[in-house]
Write a protein that holds these residues in place. Structure first.
Motif, short mmCIF file in Angstrom:
data_model
loop_
_atom_site.label_atom_id
_atom_site.label_comp_id
_atom_site.label_asym_id
_atom_site.label_seq_id
_atom_site.Cartn_x
_atom_site.Cartn_y
_atom_site.Cartn_z
N VAL A 26 0.84 -1.20 0.00
CA VAL A 26 0.00 0.00 0.00
C VAL A 26 0.88 1.25 0.00
O VAL A 26 1.69 1.44 0.91
N ASP A 27 0.70 2.08 -1.02
CA ASP A 27 1.40 3.36 -1.13
C ASP A 27 0.47 4.45 -0.61
O ASP A 27 -0.57 4.71 -1.20
N PHE A 28 0.84 5.06 0.52
CA PHE A 28 0.08 6.18 1.07
C PHE A 28 0.62 7.44 0.42
O PHE A 28 1.81 7.73 0.51
N TRP A 29 -0.26 8.20 -0.24
CA TRP A 29 0.16 9.33 -1.07
C TRP A 29 -0.89 10.43 -1.04
O TRP A 29 -1.99 10.25 -0.49
N ALA A 30 -0.56 11.56 -1.65
CA ALA A 30 -1.51 12.66 -1.86
C ALA A 30 -1.15 13.34 -3.18
O ALA A 30 0.03 13.36 -3.57
N PRO A 31 -2.14 13.90 -3.89
CA PRO A 31 -1.88 14.50 -5.20
C PRO A 31 -0.89 15.67 -5.17
O PRO A 31 -0.18 15.89 -6.13
N TRP A 32 -0.82 16.41 -4.06
CA TRP A 32 0.06 17.57 -3.97
C TRP A 32 1.51 17.20 -3.62
O TRP A 32 2.39 18.05 -3.61
N CYS A 33 1.77 15.94 -3.34
CA CYS A 33 3.07 15.49 -2.84
C CYS A 33 4.02 15.14 -3.99
O CYS A 33 3.80 14.15 -4.69
N GLY A 34 5.04 15.98 -4.18
CA GLY A 34 6.01 15.75 -5.26
C GLY A 34 6.73 14.41 -5.16
O GLY A 34 6.79 13.65 -6.14
N PRO A 35 7.28 14.05 -3.99
CA PRO A 35 7.93 12.74 -3.88
C PRO A 35 6.97 11.58 -4.17
O PRO A 35 7.38 10.56 -4.72
N CYS A 36 5.69 11.75 -3.83
CA CYS A 36 4.70 10.70 -4.13
C CYS A 36 4.58 10.51 -5.64
O CYS A 36 4.50 9.38 -6.12
N ARG A 37 4.57 11.62 -6.37
CA ARG A 37 4.49 11.54 -7.83
C ARG A 37 5.75 10.88 -8.40
O ARG A 37 5.69 10.14 -9.37
N ASN A 38 6.91 11.13 -7.77
CA ASN A 38 8.16 10.51 -8.22
C ASN A 38 8.14 9.00 -8.00
O ASN A 38 8.75 8.25 -8.75
N LEU A 39 7.44 8.55 -6.96
CA LEU A 39 7.37 7.13 -6.64
C LEU A 39 6.36 6.38 -7.51
O LEU A 39 6.50 5.17 -7.72
N ALA A 40 5.37 7.07 -8.05
CA ALA A 40 4.27 6.44 -8.79
C ALA A 40 4.73 5.49 -9.90
O ALA A 40 4.19 4.38 -10.00
N PRO A 41 5.69 5.85 -10.75
CA PRO A 41 6.10 4.91 -11.81
C PRO A 41 6.66 3.59 -11.26
O PRO A 41 6.43 2.54 -11.85
N THR A 42 7.35 3.66 -10.14
CA THR A 42 7.88 2.43 -9.52
C THR A 42 6.74 1.55 -9.04
O THR A 42 6.75 0.34 -9.26
N ILE A 43 5.74 2.16 -8.40
CA ILE A 43 4.59 1.40 -7.90
C ILE A 43 3.85 0.75 -9.07
O ILE A 43 3.47 -0.42 -9.02
N GLU A 44 3.66 1.51 -10.16
CA GLU A 44 2.96 0.97 -11.34
C GLU A 44 3.75 -0.19 -11.96
O GLU A 44 3.16 -1.20 -12.36
N LYS A 45 5.08 -0.06 -12.03
CA LYS A 45 5.91 -1.13 -12.59
C LYS A 45 5.80 -2.39 -11.74
O LYS A 45 5.65 -3.50 -12.27
N LEU A 46 5.89 -2.24 -10.43
CA LEU A 46 5.79 -3.39 -9.52
C LEU A 46 4.42 -4.05 -9.64
O LEU A 46 4.32 -5.28 -9.62
N ALA A 47 3.36 -3.24 -9.77
CA ALA A 47 2.00 -3.79 -9.89
C ALA A 47 1.89 -4.67 -11.12
O ALA A 47 1.26 -5.73 -11.08
N GLY A 48 2.50 -4.24 -12.23
CA GLY A 48 2.46 -5.05 -13.43
C GLY A 48 3.30 -6.31 -13.29
O GLY A 48 2.88 -7.41 -13.68
N GLU A 49 4.46 -6.18 -12.70
CA GLU A 49 5.39 -7.30 -12.57
C GLU A 49 4.89 -8.38 -11.62
O GLU A 49 5.11 -9.56 -11.84
N PHE A 50 4.22 -7.97 -10.54
CA PHE A 50 3.78 -8.93 -9.53
C PHE A 50 2.28 -9.23 -9.58
O PHE A 50 1.74 -9.80 -8.64
N GLU A 51 1.63 -8.85 -10.68
CA GLU A 51 0.18 -9.06 -10.80
C GLU A 51 -0.16 -10.52 -10.57
O GLU A 51 0.49 -11.41 -11.12
#
Length: 110
Positions: A26-51
């Motif tokens: 679980v990635d806890f995030w908010a739309p205004w959070c710059g570091p959260c946006r930087n982490l998003a591609p990693t989370i998406e890649k992992l979701a695809g890889e470990f589906e």
């Protein structure tokens, strides 16, 4: 949410995370959070890889405040790893993909 990234909320937390038969990230995030946006591609890649092996999703802390409060989330991004309804790992900040894979490997997921 992109592709296989789930959207977790206060309302579906128990059914999607605590009652899950597979590990959950679980990635806890908010739309205004710059570091959260930087982490998003990693989370998406992992979701695809470990589906199918791991449920991976995001919880917007602005829209869902009960769950992060009960888990003592004090900074975002924070990523929690759950197995059998219990928190087994906590990664705070923007971490490299390898750190998430190592956390999953400890659970026997590769």
């Amino acid at each position: 949410m992109a592709g296989s990234v789930k959207e977790f909320t206060d309302a579906n937390w128990k059914s999607e995370v605590l009652d899950s038969t597979i590990p959950v990230v679980v990635d806890f995030w908010a739309p205004w959070c710059g570091p959260c946006r930087n982490l998003a591609p990693t989370i998406e890649k992992l979701a695809g890889e470990f589906e199918g092996k791991v449920k991976i999703g995001k919880l917007n802390t602005d829209e869902n405040q009960d769950t992060p409060g009960s888990l003592r989330i004090s900074a975002i991004p924070t990523v929690l790893v759950f197995q059998q309804g219990k928190e087994v790992d906590r990664l705070v900040g923007v971490n490299p993909e390898g750190k998430f894979k190592a956390a999953l490997a400890k659970l026997g997921v590769s």
